[in-house]
Design a protein around this motif. Structure first.
Motif, short mmCIF file in Angstrom:
data_model
loop_
_atom_site.label_atom_id
_atom_site.label_comp_id
_atom_site.label_asym_id
_atom_site.label_seq_id
_atom_site.Cartn_x
_atom_site.Cartn_y
_atom_site.Cartn_z
N ASP A 50 0.83 -1.20 0.00
CA ASP A 50 0.00 0.00 0.00
C ASP A 50 0.87 1.26 0.00
O ASP A 50 0.61 2.21 -0.74
CB ASP A 50 -0.93 -0.02 1.22
CG ASP A 50 -1.91 1.14 1.22
OD1 ASP A 50 -2.53 1.36 0.15
OD2 ASP A 50 -2.06 1.80 2.26
N GLU A 51 1.90 1.25 0.83
CA GLU A 51 2.82 2.40 0.88
C GLU A 51 3.52 2.57 -0.46
O GLU A 51 3.63 3.70 -0.96
CB GLU A 51 3.87 2.21 1.98
CG GLU A 51 3.34 2.35 3.38
CD GLU A 51 4.39 2.00 4.44
OE1 GLU A 51 4.31 2.56 5.54
OE2 GLU A 51 5.28 1.17 4.16
N ALA A 53 2.57 1.69 -3.43
CA ALA A 53 1.64 2.16 -4.47
C ALA A 53 1.43 3.67 -4.39
O ALA A 53 1.22 4.31 -5.42
CB ALA A 53 0.30 1.43 -4.33
N LYS A 54 1.51 4.23 -3.21
CA LYS A 54 1.35 5.68 -3.04
C LYS A 54 2.68 6.42 -3.13
O LYS A 54 2.75 7.56 -3.58
CB LYS A 54 0.67 5.98 -1.70
CG LYS A 54 -0.75 5.45 -1.63
CD LYS A 54 -1.33 5.65 -0.24
CE LYS A 54 -2.71 5.04 -0.13
NZ LYS A 54 -3.21 5.07 1.25
N PHE A 55 3.74 5.75 -2.65
CA PHE A 55 5.06 6.39 -2.57
C PHE A 55 5.70 6.61 -3.94
O PHE A 55 6.17 7.72 -4.23
CB PHE A 55 5.99 5.53 -1.70
CG PHE A 55 7.42 5.97 -1.73
CD1 PHE A 55 7.85 7.03 -0.95
CD2 PHE A 55 8.36 5.33 -2.55
CE1 PHE A 55 9.18 7.44 -0.98
CE2 PHE A 55 9.68 5.73 -2.58
CZ PHE A 55 10.09 6.80 -1.79
N TRP A 56 5.75 5.57 -4.78
CA TRP A 56 6.51 5.66 -6.02
C TRP A 56 6.00 6.73 -7.00
O TRP A 56 6.83 7.43 -7.60
CB TRP A 56 6.65 4.30 -6.68
CG TRP A 56 7.62 3.46 -5.91
CD1 TRP A 56 7.36 2.36 -5.18
CD2 TRP A 56 9.02 3.73 -5.73
NE1 TRP A 56 8.50 1.91 -4.56
CE2 TRP A 56 9.54 2.73 -4.88
CE3 TRP A 56 9.89 4.72 -6.20
CZ2 TRP A 56 10.88 2.69 -4.50
CZ3 TRP A 56 11.22 4.68 -5.83
CH2 TRP A 56 11.70 3.67 -4.99
N LEU A 58 4.68 9.59 -6.19
CA LEU A 58 5.16 10.84 -5.60
C LEU A 58 6.67 11.01 -5.82
O LEU A 58 7.15 12.07 -6.20
CB LEU A 58 4.85 10.89 -4.10
CG LEU A 58 3.40 11.03 -3.68
CD1 LEU A 58 3.27 10.88 -2.17
CD2 LEU A 58 2.83 12.35 -4.15
N SER A 118 4.03 15.93 1.30
CA SER A 118 3.15 14.93 0.69
C SER A 118 3.51 13.52 1.13
O SER A 118 2.64 12.65 1.22
CB SER A 118 3.18 15.05 -0.84
OG SER A 118 4.46 14.81 -1.34
N VAL A 122 1.82 9.50 3.39
CA VAL A 122 1.98 8.16 2.83
C VAL A 122 2.84 7.25 3.70
O VAL A 122 2.51 6.08 3.90
CB VAL A 122 2.59 8.28 1.41
CG1 VAL A 122 2.88 6.92 0.81
CG2 VAL A 122 1.68 9.10 0.51
#
Length: 153
Positions: A50-51, A53-56, A58, A118, A122
């Protein structure tokens, strides 16, 4: 006689082909380095799916924007500094250039602040600090490998 007319075209074609291959080589190396960096950071941060999927998205957007700023602005300043006319730069032009450089550095700083803000949504602050350390370690290892290869170790 015809060979003398064709020879310059042949030389130009071969030269352009060599330049294109060199560009492809550089592009491949950059892609390899990016893949290694992604793997290194993923390992160091121990991101959950989950992290990640949101991190990359950004991270990639930040890296792209940062590279764009550096390419467009900072490298332009550095090219002017390497130019022979740099020694003849007036105080007024130097002050203008310095102000532009400071503005660019501030733009990079603001971009980094926005990125960290941001990221806080995340990943944890600990992982953000680990990211900074991982990037520094990756760059240090990359530079060391380059030095070792250049020195023939």
């Amino acid at each position: 006689m015809k060979i003398l007319k064709i020879l310059p075209l042949l030389i130009v074609f071969i030269s352009l082909n060599a330049v294109a291959q060199d560009g492809q080589f550089i592009r491949k190396k950059k892609e390899q380095i990016k893949a290694l960096k992604v793997a290194f950071i993923t390992d160091e941060l121990s991101l959950t799916s989950d992290e990640a999927a949101k991190f990359w998205p950004l991270f990639n957007a930040f890296e792209d924007k940062q590279q764009e700023i550096k390419t467009q602005k900072l490298k332009g300043y550095l090219r002017r500094m390497d130019d022979n006319s740099f020694d003849k730069l007036s105080e007024k032009d130097a002050a203008t250039m310095l102000t532009q450089m400071e503005s660019t550095e501030d733009e990079l700083y603001q971009l980094k602040k926005k990125f960290v803000t941001s990221l806080k949504v995340v990943i944890s602050p600990v992982k953000i600090l680990k990211l900074k350390k991982a990037e520094e370690n990756f760059n240090r290892k990359l530079l060391q490998q380059y030095r070792d290869r250049k020195l023939g170790k």
